[in-house]
Design an enzyme around this catalytic site. Structure first.
Site, PDB file in Angstrom:
ATOM      1  N   HIS A 106       2.105  -0.120  -6.521  1.00 48.12           N
ATOM      2  CA  HIS A 106       2.393   1.298  -6.318  1.00 48.12           C
ATOM      3  C   HIS A 106       3.464   1.520  -5.254  1.00 48.12           C
ATOM      4  O   HIS A 106       4.090   2.571  -5.215  1.00 48.12           O
ATOM      5  CB  HIS A 106       1.113   2.083  -5.994  1.00 48.12           C
ATOM      6  CG  HIS A 106       0.576   1.904  -4.618  1.00 48.12           C
ATOM      7  ND1 HIS A 106      -0.373   0.954  -4.293  1.00 48.12           N
ATOM      8  CD2 HIS A 106       0.815   2.574  -3.458  1.00 48.12           C
ATOM      9  CE1 HIS A 106      -0.679   1.050  -3.015  1.00 48.12           C
ATOM     10  NE2 HIS A 106       0.033   2.022  -2.478  1.00 48.12           N
ATOM     11  N   ASP A 136      -3.304  -4.620  -7.873  1.00 42.82           N
ATOM     12  CA  ASP A 136      -2.169  -3.837  -7.358  1.00 42.82           C
ATOM     13  C   ASP A 136      -1.297  -4.733  -6.478  1.00 42.82           C
ATOM     14  O   ASP A 136      -1.302  -4.630  -5.254  1.00 42.82           O
ATOM     15  CB  ASP A 136      -2.708  -2.644  -6.573  1.00 42.82           C
ATOM     16  CG  ASP A 136      -1.633  -1.617  -6.252  1.00 42.82           C
ATOM     17  OD1 ASP A 136      -0.469  -1.844  -6.627  1.00 42.82           O
ATOM     18  OD2 ASP A 136      -1.959  -0.600  -5.624  1.00 42.82           O
ATOM     19  N   SER A 161      -0.433   0.223   2.870  1.00 40.21           N
ATOM     20  CA  SER A 161      -0.289  -0.370   1.537  1.00 40.21           C
ATOM     21  C   SER A 161       0.579  -1.617   1.597  1.00 40.21           C
ATOM     22  O   SER A 161       1.691  -1.587   2.120  1.00 40.21           O
ATOM     23  CB  SER A 161       0.354   0.635   0.580  1.00 40.21           C
ATOM     24  OG  SER A 161      -0.521   1.667   0.264  1.00 40.21           O
TER      25      SER A 161
END
Length: 327
Positions: free
Chosen positions: A119, A161, A237
């Site tokens: 992402h 991810d 992230s």
């Protein structure tokens, strides 16, 4: 679950419940879905020094679940000696998108490669040059190892991810994995629930480009899924999850408020993907004599001393013309 996008002072916030500002003046979280798994590549081989965005117009990137998961265990502290030891390959990331500049984290794992989230790279909208990396960043005015511009993106083929980013060398023709020592990956053979871990990266609720470490324990582990009880926010992230040996055991992606934070666990499937796509990635057991991937292991089929290696002149294979005993 899909996030709702709410406009707040011309900025966008992605969350499942309410719009929440998560950083200095105007930092927000962004969610996105994984795109295709094909590499995205540019033609450049050498880069100019990336432009560094400063101030409050930075938006932390976070996964589709939630941007900020502050748990009862909020043991976070700043790392100021960022160029020391296993902290050096931890990397501050900026992605320049049409809707603003987004921030995230990553970790250098090869001569020219870094790991982060799908992402995070999705925010480039197919343009690798939009992603800039600053290993060992101390703050928004101090980047001791300079900056690098991405040239290729490869997404993990599984559900996790996870993405690999390859970088061009800098103006001094140095690669990102030459200005810092790449992180060592764990083989995760001994990783289990209740073990102590740390997540190190660049959270968006702290001063821009400052490195912070969170401490906690693993609470769940199955397949590619790992959960833990430590706190993170948007901007974390892509942060590496370290074990007590300072080896990377996973890549942080986000979490669920009041429940857990989570990472892509480097299990066998993920490890195989990384080895196939990063030639020089180093796992902690690679140097063990009994490791079948160790080129010095006599049982490794690529070892020239392996009797079964067709290139070994002592191989009795009929096809080895260098063996005088071959038929």
């Amino acid at each position: 679950m899909k996030g709702k996008f709410l406009k707040v002072s011309s900025l966008f916030v992605a969350t499942l419940t309410t719009a929440t500002l998560v950083s200095s003046p105007a930092a927000n979280a962004l969610s996105s879905k994984a795109m295709d798994n094909h590499p995205q590549q540019s033609q450049s081989s050498k880069q100019q020094t990336p432009k560094i965005q400063k101030g409050g117009n930075l938006k932390p990137l976070e996964q589709r679940e939630h941007a900020n998961v502050i748990l009862p265990n909020n043991d976070r502290h700043q790392i100021t000696d960022t160029t020391n030891g296993h902290y050096a390959p931890v990397t501050y990331i900026q992605v320049e998108a049409p809707t603003g500049t987004f921030i995230a984290s990553g970790v250098v794992v090869g001569k020219d490669t870094l790991l982060t989230n799908k992402h995070v790279v999705d925010a480039t909208h197919g343009d690798p040059h939009a992603l800039k990396a600053f290993p060992s960043a101390i703050n928004q005015d101090n980047y001791p190892n300079g900056g690098f511009t991405a040239e290729q993106i490869t997404k993990y083929s599984g559900e996790g991810d996870l993405a690999i980013v390859k970088f061009s060398p800098n103006e001094q023709n140095k690669h990102i994995g030459e200005v810092v020592k790449p992180a060592t990956m764990s083989n995760n053979a001994e990783t289990q629930v209740n073990q102590n871990i740390t997540v190190t990266g660049y959270p968006g609720d702290k001063p821009v480009a400052t490195m912070w470490e969170s401490k906690g324990k693993i609470t769940y582990l199955k397949g590619e899924a790992m959960q833990y009880d430590l706190s993170t926010t948007g901007g974390n992230s892509g942060s590496p999850v370290f074990n007590e040996k300072n080896e990377v055991i996973g890549i942080h992606w986000g979490g669920v408020p009041n429940e857990f934070n989570g990472a892509v666990f480097i299990n066998e499937n993920v490890r195989n993907f990384l080895k196939q796509n990063i030639e020089d990635i180093h796992f902690a057991n690679d140097d063990q004599p009994n490791n079948p991937d160790n080129p010095d292991n006599p049982n490794n089929p690529d070892n020239p001393n392996n009797p079964n290696n067709p290139d070994n002149p002592d191989n009795g294979d009929n096809n080895n013309s260098d063996n005088p005993d071959a038929a």
